[in-house]
Design a protein around this motif. Structure first.
Motif, PDB file in Angstrom:
ATOM      1  N   VAL A  90       3.233 -12.825  12.831  1.00  0.00           N
ATOM      2  CA  VAL A  90       3.415 -12.401  14.223  1.00  0.00           C
ATOM      3  C   VAL A  90       2.085 -12.233  14.948  1.00  0.00           C
ATOM      4  O   VAL A  90       1.921 -12.684  16.085  1.00  0.00           O
ATOM      5  CB  VAL A  90       4.227 -11.091  14.288  1.00  0.00           C
ATOM      6  N   PHE A  91       1.102 -11.600  14.281  1.00  0.00           N
ATOM      7  CA  PHE A  91      -0.150 -11.248  14.950  1.00  0.00           C
ATOM      8  C   PHE A  91      -1.346 -12.092  14.505  1.00  0.00           C
ATOM      9  O   PHE A  91      -2.452 -11.909  15.007  1.00  0.00           O
ATOM     10  CB  PHE A  91      -0.469  -9.769  14.722  1.00  0.00           C
ATOM     11  N   HIS A  92      -1.124 -12.992  13.530  1.00  0.00           N
ATOM     12  CA  HIS A  92      -2.165 -13.925  13.075  1.00  0.00           C
ATOM     13  C   HIS A  92      -3.417 -13.208  12.569  1.00  0.00           C
ATOM     14  O   HIS A  92      -4.537 -13.690  12.755  1.00  0.00           O
ATOM     15  CB  HIS A  92      -2.538 -14.895  14.206  1.00  0.00           C
ATOM     16  N   THR A  93      -3.233 -12.067  11.954  1.00  0.00           N
ATOM     17  CA  THR A  93      -4.349 -11.362  11.329  1.00  0.00           C
ATOM     18  C   THR A  93      -3.807 -10.544  10.164  1.00  0.00           C
ATOM     19  O   THR A  93      -2.596 -10.320  10.058  1.00  0.00           O
ATOM     20  CB  THR A  93      -5.076 -10.440  12.322  1.00  0.00           C
ATOM     21  N   SER A  94      -4.706 -10.116   9.273  1.00  0.00           N
ATOM     22  CA  SER A  94      -4.303  -9.364   8.090  1.00  0.00           C
ATOM     23  C   SER A  94      -4.882  -7.956   8.147  1.00  0.00           C
ATOM     24  O   SER A  94      -6.077  -7.792   8.404  1.00  0.00           O
ATOM     25  CB  SER A  94      -4.793 -10.068   6.819  1.00  0.00           C
ATOM     26  N   TRP A  95      -4.031  -6.973   7.892  1.00  0.00           N
ATOM     27  CA  TRP A  95      -4.498  -5.593   7.846  1.00  0.00           C
ATOM     28  C   TRP A  95      -4.992  -5.228   6.449  1.00  0.00           C
ATOM     29  O   TRP A  95      -5.639  -4.220   6.269  1.00  0.00           O
ATOM     30  CB  TRP A  95      -3.406  -4.642   8.301  1.00  0.00           C
ATOM     31  N   TRP A  96      -4.674  -6.040   5.453  1.00  0.00           N
ATOM     32  CA  TRP A  96      -5.238  -5.908   4.108  1.00  0.00           C
ATOM     33  C   TRP A  96      -5.197  -7.285   3.452  1.00  0.00           C
ATOM     34  O   TRP A  96      -4.407  -8.155   3.825  1.00  0.00           O
ATOM     35  CB  TRP A  96      -4.457  -4.892   3.273  1.00  0.00           C
ATOM     36  N   ASP A  97      -6.072  -7.483   2.500  1.00  0.00           N
ATOM     37  CA  ASP A  97      -6.169  -8.786   1.840  1.00  0.00           C
ATOM     38  C   ASP A  97      -6.591  -8.574   0.386  1.00  0.00           C
ATOM     39  O   ASP A  97      -7.684  -8.097   0.105  1.00  0.00           O
ATOM     40  CB  ASP A  97      -7.189  -9.664   2.567  1.00  0.00           C
ATOM     41  N   TYR A  98      -5.691  -8.926  -0.528  1.00  0.00           N
ATOM     42  CA  TYR A  98      -5.963  -8.788  -1.956  1.00  0.00           C
ATOM     43  C   TYR A  98      -6.327 -10.130  -2.600  1.00  0.00           C
ATOM     44  O   TYR A  98      -6.212 -10.272  -3.820  1.00  0.00           O
ATOM     45  CB  TYR A  98      -4.736  -8.202  -2.676  1.00  0.00           C
ATOM     46  N   SER A  99      -6.775 -11.085  -1.801  1.00  0.00           N
ATOM     47  CA  SER A  99      -7.056 -12.417  -2.333  1.00  0.00           C
ATOM     48  C   SER A  99      -8.122 -12.399  -3.417  1.00  0.00           C
ATOM     49  O   SER A  99      -8.140 -13.278  -4.297  1.00  0.00           O
ATOM     50  CB  SER A  99      -7.489 -13.351  -1.196  1.00  0.00           C
ATOM     51  N   ASN A 100      -9.021 -11.426  -3.358  1.00  0.00           N
ATOM     52  CA  ASN A 100     -10.089 -11.351  -4.351  1.00  0.00           C
ATOM     53  C   ASN A 100      -9.682 -10.548  -5.584  1.00  0.00           C
ATOM     54  O   ASN A 100     -10.493 -10.358  -6.492  1.00  0.00           O
ATOM     55  CB  ASN A 100     -11.359 -10.731  -3.736  1.00  0.00           C
ATOM     56  N   GLN A 101      -8.440 -10.057  -5.605  1.00  0.00           N
ATOM     57  CA  GLN A 101      -7.942  -9.293  -6.745  1.00  0.00           C
ATOM     58  C   GLN A 101      -7.175 -10.213  -7.695  1.00  0.00           C
ATOM     59  O   GLN A 101      -6.474 -11.128  -7.260  1.00  0.00           O
ATOM     60  CB  GLN A 101      -7.016  -8.167  -6.278  1.00  0.00           C
ATOM     61  N   PRO A 102      -7.298  -9.998  -9.007  1.00  0.00           N
ATOM     62  CA  PRO A 102      -6.518 -10.815  -9.952  1.00  0.00           C
ATOM     63  C   PRO A 102      -5.029 -10.531  -9.835  1.00  0.00           C
ATOM     64  O   PRO A 102      -4.629  -9.433  -9.455  1.00  0.00           O
ATOM     65  CB  PRO A 102      -7.066 -10.389 -11.321  1.00  0.00           C
ATOM     66  N   PHE A 103      -4.236 -11.551 -10.150  1.00  0.00           N
ATOM     67  CA  PHE A 103      -2.776 -11.433 -10.137  1.00  0.00           C
ATOM     68  C   PHE A 103      -2.261 -10.994  -8.771  1.00  0.00           C
ATOM     69  O   PHE A 103      -1.433 -10.085  -8.661  1.00  0.00           O
ATOM     70  CB  PHE A 103      -2.292 -10.450 -11.217  1.00  0.00           C
ATOM     71  N   ASN A 104      -2.764 -11.655  -7.716  1.00  0.00           N
ATOM     72  CA  ASN A 104      -2.269 -11.358  -6.373  1.00  0.00           C
ATOM     73  C   ASN A 104      -1.246 -12.404  -5.946  1.00  0.00           C
ATOM     74  O   ASN A 104      -1.219 -13.519  -6.479  1.00  0.00           O
ATOM     75  CB  ASN A 104      -3.428 -11.284  -5.366  1.00  0.00           C
ATOM     76  N   LEU A 105      -0.428 -12.049  -4.996  1.00  0.00           N
ATOM     77  CA  LEU A 105       0.580 -12.957  -4.455  1.00  0.00           C
ATOM     78  C   LEU A 105       0.326 -13.147  -2.973  1.00  0.00           C
ATOM     79  O   LEU A 105       0.585 -12.236  -2.168  1.00  0.00           O
ATOM     80  CB  LEU A 105       1.988 -12.408  -4.691  1.00  0.00           C
ATOM     81  N   SER A 106      -0.248 -14.298  -2.625  1.00  0.00           N
ATOM     82  CA  SER A 106      -0.558 -14.658  -1.236  1.00  0.00           C
ATOM     83  C   SER A 106      -1.524 -13.684  -0.571  1.00  0.00           C
ATOM     84  O   SER A 106      -1.649 -13.674   0.653  1.00  0.00           O
ATOM     85  CB  SER A 106       0.727 -14.746  -0.392  1.00  0.00           C
ATOM     86  N   GLY A 107      -2.194 -12.849  -1.355  1.00  0.00           N
ATOM     87  CA  GLY A 107      -3.131 -11.878  -0.804  1.00  0.00           C
ATOM     88  C   GLY A 107      -2.457 -10.633  -0.248  1.00  0.00           C
ATOM     89  O   GLY A 107      -3.144  -9.684   0.154  1.00  0.00           O
TER      90      GLY A 107
END
Length: 222
Positions: A90-107
């Motif tokens: 909806v807003f085209h931005t992320s309020w948190w991002d776990y992409s750098n964490q192991p075993f993440n799902l889409s961040g």
């Protein structure tokens, strides 16, 4: 069992406590105050929704810590993934991002924080929620309903203002992207106009950069 009013009261309380926890955690990590959350006020609605879901679904398992842990881990992770996905779309931005964490799902979720949510819910349900329940029931029902209603009204106003502001900013950024593309295309087709384009950019570039910095700050505070 809890009444509808009590669930609303739990939502308000846990949304505020979640905001406090986020602020403390990020202040320690960054060394300065960060107003976490989607809204401008001192609330993180995802914590309110999360705990209401856990209380509604898992209260019968409150004494079975193992089932409570895995149930909480699943429910809160599902809520976090859905919320992150919707906000991104909806807003085209992320309020948190776990992409750098192991075993993440889409961040949107990761194993580490899912485990922490499960452990946190077990602790809250065992140590904190009974006290909050007693506190909510200690307040006269009519007074409590008025207080909760006022809080929800301000939540709704905050939500409207925040969403309207983000959508307006996104429209401006999209328009800026379109104009920038047209400028580059024009320069390629008319290189002799480059001096005039530079004058134009030198006038509007500071405002553009300020807008982009505001957008970046909004994303980082989320």
């Amino acid at each position: 069992m809890y009444s509808f009013y009590e669930y609303l009261a739990f939502f308000v309380i846990y949304a505020f406590l979640g905001w406090c926890a986020e602020v403390i955690f990020n202040t320690i990590n960054t060394g300065h105050f960060v107003n976490r959350g989607f809204l401008s006020g001192p609330v993180c609605p995802i914590y309110g929704f999360g705990m209401v879901i856990v209380v509604f679904c898992l209260t019968p398992l409150q004494k079975n810590w193992l089932l409570l842990f895995f149930g909480s881990m699943f429910l809160t992770s599902a809520l976090e993934w859905i919320t992150g996905y919707v906000l991104k779309k909806v807003f085209h931005t992320s309020w948190w991002d776990y992409s750098n964490q192991p075993f993440n799902l889409s961040g949107y979720i990761c194993l580490r924080f899912s485990i922490l949510w499960g452990l946190g819910c077990v602790m809250v349900m065992d140590l904190i929620h009974p006290g909050i329940t007693r506190f909510v029931r200690w307040i006269p029902t009519l007074a409590g309903q008025i207080i909760v209603g006022i809080c929800l009204f301000f939540f709704a106003c905050d939500f409207y203002v925040t969403v309207a502001g983000i959508l307006k900013l996104n429209r401006r950024l999209k328009r800026l992207e379109e104009v920038s593309g047209k400028i580059f295309d024009y320069v390629k087709a008319h290189p002799e106009k480059l001096p005039q384009i530079r004058k134009f950019m030198s006038y509007y570039l500071p405002t553009t950069l300020k807008l982009l910095r505001s957008y970046d700050e909004l994303s980082r505070q989320g």
